[in-house]
Enzyme design. Structure first.
Site, short mmCIF file in Angstrom:
data_model
loop_
_atom_site.label_atom_id
_atom_site.label_comp_id
_atom_site.label_asym_id
_atom_site.label_seq_id
_atom_site.Cartn_x
_atom_site.Cartn_y
_atom_site.Cartn_z
N ASP A 106 -4.38 -12.97 3.63
CA ASP A 106 -5.62 -12.47 4.23
C ASP A 106 -6.87 -12.75 3.39
OD1 ASP A 106 -4.50 -10.69 2.44
OD2 ASP A 106 -4.44 -8.99 3.81
N HIS A 154 0.82 -1.23 0.00
CA HIS A 154 0.00 0.00 0.00
C HIS A 154 0.85 1.27 0.00
CE1 HIS A 154 -3.58 -2.33 0.48
NE2 HIS A 154 -3.26 -2.78 1.68
N HIS A 171 -6.09 -7.50 -0.41
CA HIS A 171 -6.23 -6.07 -0.72
C HIS A 171 -5.49 -5.73 -2.01
CE1 HIS A 171 -6.47 -6.41 3.76
NE2 HIS A 171 -7.46 -5.54 3.60
N ASP A 195 -2.47 -11.03 -2.16
CA ASP A 195 -3.03 -10.43 -0.94
C ASP A 195 -4.47 -10.01 -1.24
OD1 ASP A 195 -1.89 -8.91 1.79
OD2 ASP A 195 -3.63 -7.91 0.86
#
Ligand SMILES: [Zn+2]
Length: 340
Positions: free
Chosen positions: A244, A121, A159, A157
């Protein structure tokens, strides 16, 4: 394969109750110790250099993060430093660089860096979503500067890796492929974000509806991720390995089971074997259920460590409706760029 691991990452602390909690480090320590006892080489990283970081981050941003040394600072609503975080984040990025060096050296063609904080991120000039430095981006830029003409980054991931996408979205030499929950944090990663200018087509987003199961990921990997990688023919495959999307994860809403993380990793290893003599460097991103993190990491390492292991996808018995919808959208968005 080789593991790059440091116990120092335990000292990157976050407030009590924060998902990026110190216990994640204990899980990684235990995983590293287990594989070491099975004969896998485990090495400590050195810190990323300023030159390596400046390839993907602004100088002024590096200065601002360095000034958090010795202090606890809230950088954004989710992202904190402890007094040691700057130093630990330098080690995380350095570990990713070291994994690349191992993969490119030809001695150990795959390597996994066990790191925290995560990185995908982090933007060129902004900390975000628990991330300070974009370690996978630092790794990709390092590979490009050291002879890899084309680098593919795959990010499973749950996200979207907004930072990784933004850093390379105009660069045709770095392919970014992300499979992520959508709509979800950080809000980027729509299927029609395909890259910009000369980089058009080299950002491949496959947003998946919440609730996706093993079959959905299998569909997306076999129909989009692997075919795009084969057509791109990378000199190195990088993996942002977040765990995740696991059904046990407390943050996200996917229903992926442990064996899928081994299967996804094995798919990428096979592509690396075909395209670039097995050169693959992975690093950890998210994964907030400790049991799921330990088991999924083991699966991913097992897939990298066994040269004969093909992907063994589990079956949930649920039809891949989300996966097929995601594939249809990706095909439409990428019709002019890839044969899918
Ligand atoms: Zn994540």
């Amino acid at each position: 394969m080789m593991l790059v691991h440091t116990e120092r990452f335990a000292e990157h602390q976050t407030p009590p109750g924060h998902p990026e909690r110190p216990e994640r480090a204990e899980v990684m320590d235990a995983v590293a110790a287990r594989w070491k006892s099975r004969g896998v080489e485990v090495v400590p990283p050195s810190a990323a250099t300023r030159e390596q970081l400046l390839r993907v981050h602004d100088g002024d941003y590096l200065r601002r993060i360095s000034e958090t040394t010795g202090r606890a600072v809230k950088l954004d609503p989710d992202t904190y430093t402890s007094p040691e975080s700057y130093e630990i984040a330098l080690l995380a990025a350095g570990a990713a660089v070291q994994a690349v060096d191992q993969a490119l050296s030809g001695q150990q063609r795959s390597a996994l860096a066990l790191v925290r904080p995560p990185g995908h991120h982090a933007e060129r000039d902004r900390a975000m979503g628990f991330c300070l430095f974009n370690s996978v981006a630092v790794a990709a830029a390092h590979a490009r500067a050291n002879g890899a003409a084309k680098v593919a980054i795959v990010d499973y991931d749950v996200h979207h890796g907004n930072g990784t996408q933004h850093i390379f979205e105009s660069d045709p030499h770095v392919l970014y492929v992300s499979v992520h929950q959508d709509p979800y944090y950080p809000g980027t990663g729509a299927v029609d974000e395909v890259g910009k200018g000369r980089g058009a087509g080299f950002t491949v987003n496959v947003p998946l509806e919440v609730g996706a199961v093993d079959e959905d990921y299998r569909t997306v990997f076999s129909t989009v991720v692997v075919p795009v990688l084969r057509q791109f023919e990378p000199d190195l495959v990088l993996l942002s390995a977040g765990f995740d999307a696991h059904e046990r994860d407390p943050l996200a809403g996917m229903r992926v089971t442990t064996p899928s993380f081994a299967a996804m990793t094995a798919e990428l290893r096979q592509v690396a074997d075909e395209c670039c003599r097995g050169r693959l460097a992975a690093l950890t991103e998210g994964g907030y259920d400790l049991e799921a993190l330990a088991a999924s990491l083991d699966g991913a390492i097992g897939a990298l460590n066994d040269p004969h292991a093909g992907p063994r996808w589990p079956s949930s018995g649920i039809e891949s409706t989300r996966g097929r919808a995601a594939v249809d959208a990706a095909r439409a968005a990428h019709r002019v760029f890839w044969h899918l």
